[in-house]
Structures are given as structure tokens and as C-alpha cells.
Design a protein around this motif. Structure first.
Motif, PDB file in Angstrom:
ATOM      1  N   SER A  16      -5.470  -2.534   7.833  1.00  0.00           N
ATOM      2  CA  SER A  16      -4.573  -1.606   6.728  1.00  0.00           C
ATOM      3  C   SER A  16      -5.603  -0.635   5.873  1.00  0.00           C
ATOM      4  O   SER A  16      -5.338   0.234   5.401  1.00  0.00           O
ATOM      5  N   TYR A  17      -6.889  -1.147   5.546  1.00  0.00           N
ATOM      6  CA  TYR A  17      -7.729  -0.726   4.642  1.00  0.00           C
ATOM      7  C   TYR A  17      -8.899  -0.030   5.432  1.00  0.00           C
ATOM      8  O   TYR A  17      -9.800   0.907   4.971  1.00  0.00           O
ATOM      9  N   TRP A  18      -8.842  -0.353   6.931  1.00  0.00           N
ATOM     10  CA  TRP A  18     -10.019   0.037   7.558  1.00  0.00           C
ATOM     11  C   TRP A  18     -10.204   1.530   7.968  1.00  0.00           C
ATOM     12  O   TRP A  18      -8.846   2.173   8.267  1.00  0.00           O
ATOM     13  N   ARG A  19     -11.109   2.417   8.033  1.00  0.00           N
ATOM     14  CA  ARG A  19     -11.000   3.840   8.172  1.00  0.00           C
ATOM     15  C   ARG A  19     -12.214   3.875   9.381  1.00  0.00           C
ATOM     16  O   ARG A  19     -13.236   3.444   9.337  1.00  0.00           O
ATOM     17  N   ALA A  23      -1.363  -0.033  11.544  1.00  0.00           N
ATOM     18  CA  ALA A  23      -1.678  -0.951  10.577  1.00  0.00           C
ATOM     19  C   ALA A  23      -1.127  -2.265  11.159  1.00  0.00           C
ATOM     20  O   ALA A  23      -0.269  -2.620  11.778  1.00  0.00           O
ATOM     21  N   GLY A  71     -13.539  -1.833   2.661  1.00  0.00           N
ATOM     22  CA  GLY A  71     -13.028  -1.019   1.606  1.00  0.00           C
ATOM     23  C   GLY A  71     -12.893  -1.616   0.276  1.00  0.00           C
ATOM     24  O   GLY A  71     -11.912  -1.276  -0.321  1.00  0.00           O
ATOM     25  N   TRP A 107       1.370  -6.039   2.985  1.00  0.00           N
ATOM     26  CA  TRP A 107       0.452  -7.098   3.619  1.00  0.00           C
ATOM     27  C   TRP A 107       1.153  -7.819   4.961  1.00  0.00           C
ATOM     28  O   TRP A 107       2.449  -7.888   4.859  1.00  0.00           O
ATOM     29  N   GLN A 125      -5.112  -7.790   8.467  1.00  0.00           N
ATOM     30  CA  GLN A 125      -4.925  -7.606   6.956  1.00  0.00           C
ATOM     31  C   GLN A 125      -5.825  -6.441   6.592  1.00  0.00           C
ATOM     32  O   GLN A 125      -5.572  -5.300   6.104  1.00  0.00           O
ATOM     33  N   ALA A 126      -7.231  -6.624   7.198  1.00  0.00           N
ATOM     34  CA  ALA A 126      -8.228  -5.805   6.984  1.00  0.00           C
ATOM     35  C   ALA A 126      -7.949  -4.396   7.681  1.00  0.00           C
ATOM     36  O   ALA A 126      -8.336  -3.191   7.119  1.00  0.00           O
ATOM     37  N   LEU A 139       0.791  -1.160   0.063  1.00  0.00           N
ATOM     38  CA  LEU A 139      -0.038  -0.067   0.032  1.00  0.00           C
ATOM     39  C   LEU A 139       0.923   1.301  -0.103  1.00  0.00           C
ATOM     40  O   LEU A 139       1.863   1.290   0.714  1.00  0.00           O
ATOM     41  N   VAL A 172     -11.911  -4.650  -0.186  1.00  0.00           N
ATOM     42  CA  VAL A 172     -10.952  -5.411  -0.289  1.00  0.00           C
ATOM     43  C   VAL A 172     -11.371  -6.613   0.657  1.00  0.00           C
ATOM     44  O   VAL A 172     -12.110  -6.567   1.825  1.00  0.00           O
TER      45      VAL A 172
END
Length: 394
Positions: free
Chosen positions: A246-249, A192, A221, A374, A243-244, A65, A223
Motif C-alpha cells: 500500500s506504500y510502495w510506488r 493495494a 516509504g 491496513w 502491508q508494504a 490511508l 514505514v
């Protein structure tokens, strides 16, 4: 001790040691300044003490990322997982592939650190421990002064391999402080590969499930990751959750498929026809952990005989099992995060030499840059690759 080495590497972690080795083998005199009592502390605690040292499948276009996803391609193609595996093989370190290309030491992460230290010795690298760096400034006679709590070091080139903000006891924010002082662009940082925490109402409901692990698909997100999730007292962890993360906000829901191998609604309809007198909980226990089923049937689902459950309700139960909505309160933060997302913007750095465009002679590698891999050995591969490639231009 060489009073004026060619290169000072700040940080004795994965990227710093690899950079020192790479430059040392090219005939450069290299001094590593490590703030801790030993080098490779993050290596030693990784992978449950067995160090997931790389991933055979590492693809710079898929597993990393960054605001500039092209930045990492050059280094990761110049120094590949096979290159590091060859080093491990030459050292006689036994390892195994656990899953999804992840390589772990058979015995201990100490084997990887010992290998790196052996190469440092062969390359003539000088390692100084307990050297907490307090500042970096231009030297009047050229090069740079690196100030520590115990003295000053001078060199024409300095490499910042001090890590990010994760695991703050064994990392440093030095690279970020230098970036801010020099007016370098930074991508906002966040924890992350980190567990997600419960909201108060969910904690009251699910905290008793601590220790339960199950295969699931976690989506956020756009993914999805299929691996285990782990219930904890504080929230959810496990590979799929990390893993998730890193994409969560903040504010976004996370969807968890608790039965990824089946269409839960169709499965329940079939069970309703075949065994209508069975209770819902009895059927669910054939596919899910008993304690989880008990909580779900006490607080979420009606635990009635299947034959008496209306079709619409059974459909809703199945859909919920295949897409359980989890609204995290937040993350556990940098203390338990494996890496830092964001960092010094890649636009400030040469993808070939890792030299700062605005500060010639200063290089930044590893986690301090806006490149995050990742879970599964990808971040170590970035450390090896960025360190080795930087060392080739010092």
C-alpha cells in the motif's frame, strides 16, 4: 415488492448490507441491488474463508490511508470494533483473536453473512440478486433512477456501495463511473494489499523458493511491518509484503530484514570466532530456511569457511541479511488485490452522512472512497462503520 423504496443500496457487500440494516432499523424501506448470485461474496472469501471481520486495535489515526487522514475518524469513532463485536456476540458466532488484534470466525465466514442476512430480514430489507447496475440518473419526478440489465428502480436516495477495482469479478466500478460523469474529484487508484512481483533476473534466481515463509521486517516509504513474507513463483507475498504494497510506488526499492531478531553482522562475527571451520551456509541454516540459504550461498554470498572470510565481507553479508534490497517489477494487480487504494476524493463527501456534496440524495460508502485500511480486519471495520453511519442519515 415495494415499487418505490425509500433507499436503494447498490452492492450487497459488507458496507452495503450494513447500511441497509442501519437504515432499515430506522423504518426506511430499503432495496439492495447485488450484481452477483449471492450477497457478501468478498466476505465469504476473506481470511481464508474465516473472515477477519474486524480488528480490536483499529485506530483511525494510524491504520488508514487517505489524502485526508481525518475524514475517517468520525465514522470509525461512531461505530467501533466493539459495536460490531457486540453484534457477533449476540449472534452466537464463535471467534478468536489470531494476532495483532485480528478477529476471525472459528468456523466460517458464512456465519457473518448469515448474521447480516438475519438482520436484513429483521429490518425489512429487500435483497435483489443478479442485478447488474448499468446507470444512475435523476428521475424527472424527483429522486433517482437506477437502471439494471433487467429493469429500472426508483428511490429518493441511492447509496453506492459497489466496491472498488479489486477482485473485479465480484466488484463494480459503478461509483467511479458516476464520479467521472459528475466531474467529481478522484484520487488515482491502484491495487493495494497485493503481492509484489519479481523482475526477470530475480525470478530466475528466487522462483524456486516458492512456498517458503519466514518472519521478516519489510520497509518501504519510511514505514516498516514485521510479519511473515512468502516466496511465490511470481514474487513475494505474505502479510508484511501485502502491508508494504500500500506504500510502495513504482521504482522504489523494498528493504527486507531477513533476521529481524538479531544484528546479523555481529552474529556472524561471533560465529567466526567460535566456529571458524564452519561454512557460512551451515551457520545461516540455523536461522533461515535451508532452501533460501542454498540459493543465497549459490548466487549472492561466498560459501566459505567462516575463518577464511575477510571481516569486510562478513560485515557486508550481515548488512545484506538485515537489509536485503528487493526491487519489485510491479504488483499482481487488482485481480489478487484485497482492496483499492485511492478512489472518490473525500472532499466530495460529507464525513457525517456520506452524501455527495454535488449530488444530493446520492451517498458513497466503503471501498469506493479514498480510505484504505491496513491488512488485518481494518477494511471490514471501515465498511461496517461507513455503512452504519450512512444508514443513520437516510
Amino acid at each position: 415488492m415495494n415499487d418505490n423504496p425509500d433507499v436503494i443500496v447498490v452492492g450487497g457487500g459488507a458496507s452495503g448490507l450494513m447500511c441497509a440494516i442501519s437504515a432499515g432499523y430506522r423504518g426506511r424501506s430499503v432495496r439492495v441491488l447485488e450484481m452477483g448470485p449471492k450477497v457478501g461474496l468478498k466476505i465469504l472469501v476473506s481470511g481464508g474463508g474465516r473472515c477477519n471481520f474486524t480488528n480490536r486495535r483499529a485506530d483511525p489515526r494510524e491504520h488508514f490511508l487517505s489524502e485526508n487522514p481525518h475524514f475517517c475518524i468520525s465514522a470509525l469513532r461512531r461505530y467501533t470494533p466493539e459495536d460490531f463485536i457486540a453484534m457477533v456476540d449476540a449472534a452466537g458466532i464463535a471467534y478468536h483473536e489470531k494476532k495483532l488484534g485480528q478477529l476471525f470466525c472459528n468456523d466460517s465466514a458464512r456465519d457473518i453473512v448469515a448474521m447480516l442476512l438475519q438482520h436484513c430480514e429483521w429490518a425489512g430489507v429487500e435483497i435483489c440478486l443478479r442485478q447488474r447496475v448499468t446507470g444512475l440518473s435523476a428521475a424527472g419526478e424527483g429522486g433517482y433512477l437506477v437502471e439494471t440489465e433487467t429493469g429500472r428502480h426508483r428511490a429518493p436516495r441511492v447509496v453506492l456501495a459497489s466496491g472498488g477495482l479489486s477482485m473485479p469479478k465480484i466488484a463494480s466500478d459503478l461509483a467511479f463511473r458516476v464520479a467521472d460523469r459528475q466531474g467529481l474529484a478522484r484520487v488515482p487508484t491502484r491495487a493495494a494489499l497485493v503481492p509484489l512481483t519479481w523482475r526477470a533476473d530475480d525470478k530466475a534466481r528466487y522462483a524456486t523458493l516458492s512456498g517458503i515463509s519466514l518472519d521478516a521486517v519489510v520497509t518501504v516509504g519510511g514505514v516498516s511491518f514485521r510479519e511473515n513474507i512468502l516466496f511465490t513463483h511470481r514474487g513475494l507475498s505474505g502479510p508484511a509484503i501485502l502491508q508494504a504494497s500500500s506504500y510502495w510506488r513504482e521504482g522504489e526499492p523494498v528493504l527486507i530484514n531477513l533476521l529481524p531478531a538479531r544484528d546479523a553482522a555481529a552474529w556472524l562475527r561471533s560465529a567466526q570466532q567460535e566456529t571458524p571451520r564452519q561454512y557460512l551456509s551451515t551457520v545461516l541454516r540455523t536461522a533461515l530456511p535451508r532452501r533460501l540459504v542454498e540459493v543465497l550461498c549459490e548466487t549472492v554470498f561466498p560459501d566459505d569457511r567462516l575463518g577464511s572470510v575477510p571481516a569486510a565481507v562478513l560485515q557486508a553479508v550481515g548488512e545484506r541479511l538485515n537489509a536485503w534490497p528487493f526491487q519489485p517489477n510491479g504488483t499482481e494487480g487488482y485481480r489478487t488485490a484485497e482492496v483499492t487504494l485511492g478512489g472518490i476524493a473525500t472532499s466530495e463527501v460529507s464525513s457525517k452522512t456520506f452524501e455527495l456534496r454535488k449530488l444530493p440524495g446520492v451517498h458513497v460508502i466503503g471501498e469506493a472512497l479514498d480510505v484504505t485500511g491496513w491488512l488485518g480486519g481494518y477494511n471490514f471495520q471501515w465498511a461496517w462503520a461507513s455503512g452504519w453511519c450512512c444508514g443513520q442519515y437516510l
